[in-house]
Write an enzyme that holds these catalytic residues in place. Sequence first.
Site, mmCIF file in Angstrom:
data_model
loop_
_atom_site.group_PDB
_atom_site.id
_atom_site.type_symbol
_atom_site.label_atom_id
_atom_site.label_comp_id
_atom_site.label_asym_id
_atom_site.label_seq_id
_atom_site.Cartn_x
_atom_site.Cartn_y
_atom_site.Cartn_z
ATOM 1 C CB ALA A 2 -0.897 -0.008 1.234
ATOM 2 C CD GLN A 54 -2.987 -7.619 -0.752
ATOM 3 O OE1 GLN A 54 -2.768 -6.519 -0.260
ATOM 4 N NE2 GLN A 54 -2.219 -8.661 -0.543
ATOM 5 C CB CYS A 84 -1.636 -6.070 5.606
ATOM 6 S SG CYS A 84 -1.095 -4.398 5.879
ATOM 7 C CE LYS A 123 2.600 -10.970 1.740
ATOM 8 N NZ LYS A 123 2.411 -9.536 1.800
ATOM 9 N N GLY A 185 9.837 -12.122 2.495
ATOM 10 C CA GLY A 185 10.361 -11.572 3.745
ATOM 11 C C GLY A 185 11.866 -11.432 3.732
ATOM 12 N NE ARG A 209 10.378 -4.644 4.422
ATOM 13 C CZ ARG A 209 10.695 -5.152 5.591
ATOM 14 N NH1 ARG A 209 10.775 -4.370 6.630
ATOM 15 N NH2 ARG A 209 10.933 -6.448 5.722
HETATM 16 C C1 LIG Z 1 4.758 0.198 3.135
HETATM 17 C C2 LIG Z 1 4.305 -1.229 3.086
HETATM 18 C C3 LIG Z 1 3.015 -1.512 2.655
HETATM 19 C C4 LIG Z 1 2.575 -2.837 2.595
HETATM 20 N N1 LIG Z 1 1.310 -3.089 2.146
HETATM 21 C C5 LIG Z 1 0.910 -4.366 1.991
HETATM 22 C C6 LIG Z 1 -0.357 -4.653 1.430
HETATM 23 O O1 LIG Z 1 -1.144 -3.779 1.083
HETATM 24 N N2 LIG Z 1 -0.698 -5.956 1.282
HETATM 25 C C7 LIG Z 1 0.140 -6.982 1.653
HETATM 26 O O2 LIG Z 1 -0.205 -8.147 1.462
HETATM 27 N N3 LIG Z 1 1.334 -6.728 2.195
HETATM 28 C C8 LIG Z 1 1.744 -5.455 2.362
HETATM 29 N N4 LIG Z 1 2.982 -5.196 2.871
HETATM 30 C C9 LIG Z 1 3.858 -6.334 3.259
HETATM 31 C C10 LIG Z 1 4.792 -6.696 2.106
HETATM 32 O O3 LIG Z 1 4.048 -7.152 0.997
HETATM 33 C C11 LIG Z 1 5.759 -7.815 2.505
HETATM 34 O O4 LIG Z 1 5.027 -8.944 2.885
HETATM 35 C C12 LIG Z 1 6.668 -7.415 3.662
HETATM 36 O O5 LIG Z 1 7.160 -6.100 3.503
HETATM 37 C C13 LIG Z 1 7.864 -8.379 3.776
HETATM 38 O O6 LIG Z 1 8.563 -8.470 2.569
HETATM 39 P P1 LIG Z 1 9.906 -7.614 2.276
HETATM 40 O O7 LIG Z 1 10.870 -7.931 3.368
HETATM 41 O O8 LIG Z 1 10.364 -8.105 0.925
HETATM 42 O O9 LIG Z 1 9.521 -6.174 2.274
HETATM 43 C C14 LIG Z 1 3.433 -3.896 2.983
HETATM 44 C C15 LIG Z 1 4.728 -3.594 3.418
HETATM 45 C C16 LIG Z 1 5.172 -2.293 3.480
HETATM 46 C C17 LIG Z 1 6.565 -2.011 3.961
#
Ligand SMILES: Cc1cc2nc3c(=O)[nH]c(=O)nc-3n(C[C@H](O)[C@H](O)[C@H](O)COP(=O)(O)O)c2cc1C
Length: 316
Positions: A2, A54, A84, A123, A185, A209
């Site tokens: 988001a 989503q 989330c 998810k 993750g 991220r």
């Molecule tokens: C700013 C932000 C917004 C996110 N929004 C969502 C979302 O809308 N839906 C979702 O399933 N996960 C959301 N996530 C989680 C990410 O999809 C992901 O699962 C999480 O950041 C871990 O993965 P990463 O280490 O590659 O970032 C969000 C994460 C961040 C940091």
Amino acid sequence: MAGVTDRPFRQLCKQLGAGMAVSEMVSSNSLLWGSEKTRRRANHEGETEPKSVQIAGADPMMMAEAARYNVDNGAQIIDINMGCPAKKVCNVMAGSALLQDEPLVARILNAVVKAVDVPVTLKIRTGWDRANKNGVAVARMAEDCGVQALAVHGRTRADAYQGEAEYDTIRAIKEAIRIPVIANGDIDTPEKAKHVLAASGADALMIGRAAQGRPWIFREIEHYLKTGTHLPEPPPSEIRTTLLGHLENLYQFYGTELGVRIARKHISWYSKGLVGGAVFRHAINQVETVTDQLGLIREFFDRHCDNTAERMVLAA
Ligand SMILES: Cc1cc2nc3c(=O)[nH]c(=O)nc-3n(C[C@H](O)[C@H](O)[C@H](O)COP(=O)(O)O)c2cc1C
């Protein structure tokens, strides 16, 4: 993500090697669908397929309706958010909070799968908290309900973003079901990608991220997994070209006034690790117009490009 994976960013990630990019979550509350924000989130014009949207919510009928609405608006895959931990989502018992109520999870999944004739994906996190890692049970339920792929973030809901993601539970989930499992993750380098694939046994990887300000990470990982060698880091000149193209699309998508504001976080991410970045980011957050924003970016990156050229001359 988001606030991050809007259409311009998704398209850029796809151009730079991502096989799929999921939209920002859309609320299942139909009262919000008319809002400019939700309409923008449901805009997929010109986006490379597959278009995955989503949805988030806790009421099975509303989720089914939201799925239908988004398919009518071009979604080719419906992804359900149970991953989330954001308060806005969890307070209304949605997102990862749902993992606490397995019967409700089943009702939502059944309702959404029945409502649309496109694939439905899910998810999740590994569980509610470390004492209640029910990821395997939820995964089996998802498969039984007809969900076609499952993405798992290797943290519990209670972990939020603290500590490190673990991949043992993702492996247990992978071993328990037949549908594709996507591991997620803390994947931030090609080596980590290789490690997570091996540790989890997953069929695919999801990156959040680490793609912020580095959308080329997808092609870097793809190259490394195929060849075992690294692509060279993009030089500042290429970062500048990618960033300017990204901004042009943001200004077009949001209009210039909002576009300039949305662009700030992306510009910060792109400039991370570059000399003088902190001063540059401070300046970027002060300007309000496209001309000023682009002017600062050209000045900053020109300096870096000149320095690189100088270094190359000295090294030659
Ligand atoms: C700013 C932000 C917004 C996110 N929004 C969502 C979302 O809308 N839906 C979702 O399933 N996960 C959301 N996530 C989680 C990410 O999809 C992901 O699962 C999480 O950041 C871990 O993965 P990463 O280490 O590659 O970032 C969000 C994460 C961040 C940091």
